[in-house]
Design an enzyme around this catalytic site. Structure first.
Site, PDB file in Angstrom:
ATOM      1  N   ASP A   1       4.706  -0.039  -6.975  1.00 56.25           N
ATOM      2  CA  ASP A   1       3.469  -0.425  -7.659  1.00 56.25           C
ATOM      3  C   ASP A   1       2.262   0.218  -6.984  1.00 56.25           C
ATOM      4  OD1 ASP A   1       2.050  -2.017  -9.649  1.00 56.25           O
ATOM      5  OD2 ASP A   1       1.286  -3.149  -7.922  1.00 56.25           O
TER       6      ASP A   1
ATOM      7  N   ARG B   1       0.846  -1.182   0.000  1.00 56.53           N
ATOM      8  CA  ARG B   1       0.000   0.000   0.000  1.00 56.53           C
ATOM      9  C   ARG B   1       0.892   1.245   0.000  1.00 56.53           C
ATOM     10  NH1 ARG B   1      -3.755  -1.951  -1.957  1.00 56.53           N
ATOM     11  NH2 ARG B   1      -5.901  -2.072  -1.228  1.00 56.53           N
TER      12      ARG B   1
ATOM     13  N   HIS C   1      -0.353   0.014  -9.871  1.00 53.39           N
ATOM     14  CA  HIS C   1      -1.066  -0.968  -9.028  1.00 53.39           C
ATOM     15  C   HIS C   1      -1.465  -2.207  -9.841  1.00 53.39           C
ATOM     16  CE1 HIS C   1      -3.389  -0.955  -5.013  1.00 53.39           C
ATOM     17  NE2 HIS C   1      -3.266  -2.206  -5.435  1.00 53.39           N
TER      18      HIS C   1
ATOM     19  N   GLU D   1      -2.180   7.705  -5.509  1.00 49.41           N
ATOM     20  CA  GLU D   1      -2.437   7.161  -6.846  1.00 49.41           C
ATOM     21  C   GLU D   1      -3.898   7.337  -7.282  1.00 49.41           C
ATOM     22  OE1 GLU D   1      -1.365   3.047  -6.116  1.00 49.41           O
ATOM     23  OE2 GLU D   1      -3.409   2.499  -5.602  1.00 49.41           O
TER      24      GLU D   1
HETATM   25  P1  NAD Z   1      -2.458 -10.621   4.667  1.00 51.04           P
HETATM   26  O1  NAD Z   1      -3.472  -9.998   5.581  1.00 51.04           O
HETATM   27  O2  NAD Z   1      -2.619 -12.046   4.304  1.00 51.04           O
HETATM   28  O3  NAD Z   1      -1.001 -10.446   5.315  1.00 51.04           O
HETATM   29  C1  NAD Z   1      -0.568  -9.227   5.823  1.00 51.04           C
HETATM   30  C2  NAD Z   1       0.464  -9.539   6.915  1.00 51.04           C
HETATM   31  O4  NAD Z   1       0.998  -8.295   7.353  1.00 51.04           O
HETATM   32  C3  NAD Z   1      -0.128 -10.233   8.148  1.00 51.04           C
HETATM   33  O5  NAD Z   1       0.638 -11.368   8.458  1.00 51.04           O
HETATM   34  C4  NAD Z   1      -0.056  -9.170   9.242  1.00 51.04           C
HETATM   35  O6  NAD Z   1       0.160  -9.704  10.525  1.00 51.04           O
HETATM   36  C5  NAD Z   1       1.136  -8.348   8.771  1.00 51.04           C
HETATM   37  N1  NAD Z   1       1.164  -6.977   9.272  1.00 51.04           N
HETATM   38  C6  NAD Z   1       0.144  -6.122   9.455  1.00 51.04           C
HETATM   39  N2  NAD Z   1       0.597  -4.928   9.874  1.00 51.04           N
HETATM   40  C7  NAD Z   1       1.944  -5.045   9.968  1.00 51.04           C
HETATM   41  C8  NAD Z   1       2.982  -4.165  10.367  1.00 51.04           C
HETATM   42  N3  NAD Z   1       2.735  -2.916  10.739  1.00 51.04           N
HETATM   43  N4  NAD Z   1       4.238  -4.639  10.359  1.00 51.04           N
HETATM   44  C9  NAD Z   1       4.512  -5.917   9.970  1.00 51.04           C
HETATM   45  N5  NAD Z   1       3.580  -6.789   9.600  1.00 51.04           N
HETATM   46  C10 NAD Z   1       2.306  -6.366   9.592  1.00 51.04           C
HETATM   47  O7  NAD Z   1      -2.416  -9.673   3.387  1.00 51.04           O
HETATM   48  P2  NAD Z   1      -1.951 -10.095   1.918  1.00 51.04           P
HETATM   49  O8  NAD Z   1      -3.096 -10.676   1.185  1.00 51.04           O
HETATM   50  O9  NAD Z   1      -0.685 -10.845   2.002  1.00 51.04           O
HETATM   51  O10 NAD Z   1      -1.703  -8.642   1.269  1.00 51.04           O
HETATM   52  C11 NAD Z   1      -0.570  -7.879   1.621  1.00 51.04           C
HETATM   53  C12 NAD Z   1      -0.655  -6.498   0.990  1.00 51.04           C
HETATM   54  O11 NAD Z   1      -0.671  -6.584  -0.438  1.00 51.04           O
HETATM   55  C13 NAD Z   1      -1.886  -5.666   1.361  1.00 51.04           C
HETATM   56  O12 NAD Z   1      -1.489  -4.345   1.644  1.00 51.04           O
HETATM   57  C14 NAD Z   1      -2.692  -5.635   0.096  1.00 51.04           C
HETATM   58  O13 NAD Z   1      -3.488  -4.484   0.019  1.00 51.04           O
HETATM   59  C15 NAD Z   1      -1.598  -5.645  -0.939  1.00 51.04           C
HETATM   60  N6  NAD Z   1      -2.042  -6.065  -2.265  1.00 51.04           N
HETATM   61  C16 NAD Z   1      -1.521  -5.422  -3.354  1.00 51.04           C
HETATM   62  C17 NAD Z   1      -1.867  -5.828  -4.636  1.00 51.04           C
HETATM   63  C18 NAD Z   1      -1.277  -5.172  -5.867  1.00 51.04           C
HETATM   64  O14 NAD Z   1      -1.725  -5.451  -6.976  1.00 51.04           O
HETATM   65  N7  NAD Z   1      -0.269  -4.333  -5.744  1.00 51.04           N
HETATM   66  C19 NAD Z   1      -2.774  -6.858  -4.806  1.00 51.04           C
HETATM   67  C20 NAD Z   1      -3.273  -7.504  -3.670  1.00 51.04           C
HETATM   68  C21 NAD Z   1      -2.894  -7.112  -2.404  1.00 51.04           C
END
Ligand code: NAD
Length: 335
Positions: free
Chosen positions: A262, A238, A299, A267
């Site tokens: 990304d 994010r 993104h 954005e």
């Molecule tokens: P998820 O919830 O499965 O995993 C996130 C992890 O981050 C969890 O294990 C949580 O405990 C940990 N976490 C939360 N806050 C934290 C912090 N301050 N410090 C360290 N660890 C922390 O999520 P996911 O499905 O793996 O997604 C991860 C990220 O990817 C999200 O931000 C999501 O929005 C992003 N995402 C981006 C795209 C893209 O196209 N660029 C697509 C999908 C998801």
């Protein structure tokens, strides 16, 4: 028949839509290309039980009030993130919320992995030299193998763990940092360390945590200073996690040698839109796009056909579960 109304339908979702309608005749679906806004909120009537969105643009409060008045039961997003919606207001009106927590983690992970290789092999510099006609084998373009790099994964959930396993399979040492470490990953994928250790020891850091109040600009001047000289940062998580101005400074100071951005904090005015005939007014964004030590992309780390299909299907089926069974494993529980 109760109706489901879907906004922001994109061309590239049409195949998923057709397939879904064929497989789920029990769901009466109305789709619109436009984002949900004040101008079109009257399309939502008391016939609708579910509203399905996929937009980064904020939705004004009066739209949420309108949805509530129509008796809509569930608001579903075709995304993992839901920070762009006013979930507190939806909850206040008793509207249930669903998201798609995981829809092809491999898609995001392979993007992060590929982009890491792009900078690790100094491809921007090599391509610059090639375009000048300089085809010499020389020290500035020689690199270390990826297996000789230490990788830091911040956030080891659905996507972070797959990314970690890709690097591990290449023979890298992988460090992880998470507020809630997962013991099973320590068997053969990564070693958990505190954030400062990860910053200090990693050559490549890939972010995979959600945006929260606590991690706004977690990557700032101070954090970059703790990182190894010449390291690479990858943000497919994010935008708000990274202070983009501090990032540019860190690249100027050669603290970082490359960054994959990304997701960018501001954005929403530009992504995902056609900006070809529009002036980009955001100076930071313009700088990021222009620099070859930043790979700025709109993104799109998730953007594969598998992910698009899974997002479409899962959002609708989660809404259907709430409507028909009063529960969904993808319900977002708002505190
Ligand atoms: P998820 O919830 O499965 O995993 C996130 C992890 O981050 C969890 O294990 C949580 O405990 C940990 N976490 C939360 N806050 C934290 C912090 N301050 N410090 C360290 N660890 C922390 O999520 P996911 O499905 O793996 O997604 C991860 C990220 O990817 C999200 O931000 C999501 O929005 C992003 N995402 C981006 C795209 C893209 O196209 N660029 C697509 C999908 C998801």
């Amino acid at each position: 028949m109760e109706k489901y109304i879907l906004f922001s339908l994109r061309e590239d979702e049409l195949e998923a839509k057709q397939q879904f309608e064929k497989e789920h005749p029990e769901i009466s679906l109305q789709c619109y290309k436009e984002n949900l806004s004040k101008e079109n909120m009257n399309l939502i009537t008391n016939e609708h039980v579910a509203v399905i969105c996929s937009q980064v643009q904020p939705i004004p409060d009066e739209v949420y009030e309108h949805i509530a008045k129509q008796g809509v039961k569930v608001f579903s997003t075709r995304s993992a993130g839901f920070d762009m919606y006013n979930t507190a207001l939806l909850k206040k009106h008793g509207i249930r919320i669903t998201n798609v927590p995981s829809y092809s983690p491999e898609s995001i992970s392979e993007y992060a992995f590929g982009a890491a290789l792009y900078f690790n092999r100094k491809l921007p510099l090599i391509l610059d030299k090639v375009s000048e006609g300089d085809f010499r084998w020389q020290k500035p373009i020689m690199t270390k193998r990826i297996q000789d790099r230490v990788i830091g994964i911040v956030g080891t959930g659905h996507i972070g763990r797959v990314t970690a396993s890709f690097f591990k399979k290449m023979g890298c040492k992988v460090l992880g940092y998470d507020l809630f470490p997962q013991k099973e990953l320590t068997k053969d994928i990564l070693e958990y360390v505190d954030l400062d250790t990860l910053l200090k020891e990693s050559d490549i850091i890939s972010l995979h945590m959600p945006a929260t109040k606590d991690n706004h600009h977690l990557f700032n001047d101070e954090t970059f200073n703790k990182m190894k000289d010449g390291s690479i940062l990858i943000n497919t998580a994010r935008g708000s996690i990274v202070d983009a101005k501090a990032l540019i400074k860190a690249l100027d100071n050669h603290k970082l040698s490359g960054a994959v951005i990304d997701t960018y904090e501001f954005e929403m005015d530009y992504v995902p839109k056609d900006n070809r005939n529009k002036e980009i007014k955001d100076e930071v964004l313009k700088t990021m796009i222009a620099r070859n030590d930043i790979l700025w992309t709109p993104h799109i780390a998730f953007y594969t056909d598998a992910a698009v299909k899974a997002l479409f299907e899962t959002a609708l089926l989660s809404a259907y579960d709430i409507v028909t069974k009063n529960e969904s494993k993808n319900e977002v529980l708002v505190k």
